[in-house]
Scaffold this active site. Sequence first.
Site, PDB file in Angstrom:
ATOM      1  N   THR A 101       0.775  -1.177  -0.063  1.00  0.00           N
ATOM      2  CA  THR A 101      -0.073  -0.047  -0.016  1.00  0.00           C
ATOM      3  C   THR A 101       0.870   1.361  -0.211  1.00  0.00           C
ATOM      4  O   THR A 101       0.503   2.095  -0.682  1.00  0.00           O
ATOM      5  CB  THR A 101      -0.873  -0.233   1.313  1.00  0.00           C
ATOM      6  OG1 THR A 101      -1.754  -1.267   1.244  1.00  0.00           O
ATOM      7  CG2 THR A 101      -1.666   1.155   1.237  1.00  0.00           C
TER       8      THR A 101
ATOM      9  N   THR B 177       2.414  -4.958   4.606  1.00  0.00           N
ATOM     10  CA  THR B 177       2.472  -5.275   6.005  1.00  0.00           C
ATOM     11  C   THR B 177       2.118  -6.538   6.391  1.00  0.00           C
ATOM     12  O   THR B 177       2.466  -7.138   7.384  1.00  0.00           O
ATOM     13  CB  THR B 177       1.514  -4.190   6.722  1.00  0.00           C
ATOM     14  OG1 THR B 177       0.061  -4.345   6.466  1.00  0.00           O
ATOM     15  CG2 THR B 177       2.119  -2.889   6.620  1.00  0.00           C
TER      16      THR B 177
END
Length: 356
Positions: free
Chosen positions: A15, A93
């Site tokens: 992201t 992540t």
Amino acid sequence: MSTKKRICLLYTGGTIGMVQHLQDDGSIELRPPENIGDFERNIPELKDLCTAEFVPILNLDSTNMVPEDWTTIATSVYERMDQFDGFVVIHGTDTMHFSASAVSLALGPNLNKPVVFTGAQTDMSVLHGDARINLIRAVRIALEPIAEVVICFANHVFRGCRTQKRDEKRFDAFESPAFYPVADITEEILIHPVTSRPKENIQAIDFMPEFSANILQVSLTPGLKPEPLYPLLESRSYDGFILLSYGAGNVPNREDKPEYSFEGFIKKATKHNIPVVIASQFPANSTMHTKYEPGRKAIQAGAIPTGNMTNACATVKFNWVLTQVRSLIAKGVEREERLIELVNYRMGKPHVHEMD
């Protein structure tokens, strides 16, 4: 000639790196960055901090990372080690803690520069989000006298092989449950005494980037029966198994309900020369020194403890160790019958401070 330090930004996806592109119909599409210019437009401070070079090596949602990608990341750092003062690995992540553990092990204890993993819960377009500030902070940490692989996220810098993800939305998405942060980010960068520092005349990196073992992890839950796993031992479908245990390495072993006991599975796997590792859902506790009978019985049956390693690091290290041991056996350096003994020894020996 510029006196700024040279930092390599290795882009793997996630992201944090997505940038906005205006479409013909007026809509906005998020795409991976094409070059350092995409970052500099959103973070003009980068050019004031350092001389940065953008190197795209992967473009993956981190959910799709596989062990071969860990090798790619580690190799990308290793091959550029003499060209840069520090590295920032831009990563999704979801599996960042797995990749950071893998790169830590691959580069080993003689790493003498900072390798900083970072990511974000939002993309750059979210003005109140964490993408921009996390990348700035990661670059700032890569300029510090640190000699290890770390994860820089929110206000903390954690040892990469001691970190796990704890939240999908909050900006403090990572934690280090069994070890202190190596640094904290305030108005000043507070580097703590536990941090590995650069050394003079250090030996060359013993680069070991291979992760090729086929491992199955089973999360223990109440009522789970080991019966479906037995055919996998006979077929040798997997090189090893990880049992994600309760508490400090506790594994079901009821004698009055043997159909739920995993002791027999561990014994049979050991007899087949297939190692079974015990990891914990709570790595602050140690699976090496459990005082509870279900945990001790598992070790006595032949299971291999992982100390207070995180589940991510235990999984990665098991893959890494088993790959090395199988390579030694294939070369005739070691005997097949010693496989479990060798895996047990190497799993219990700290390599990059991944366990106490």
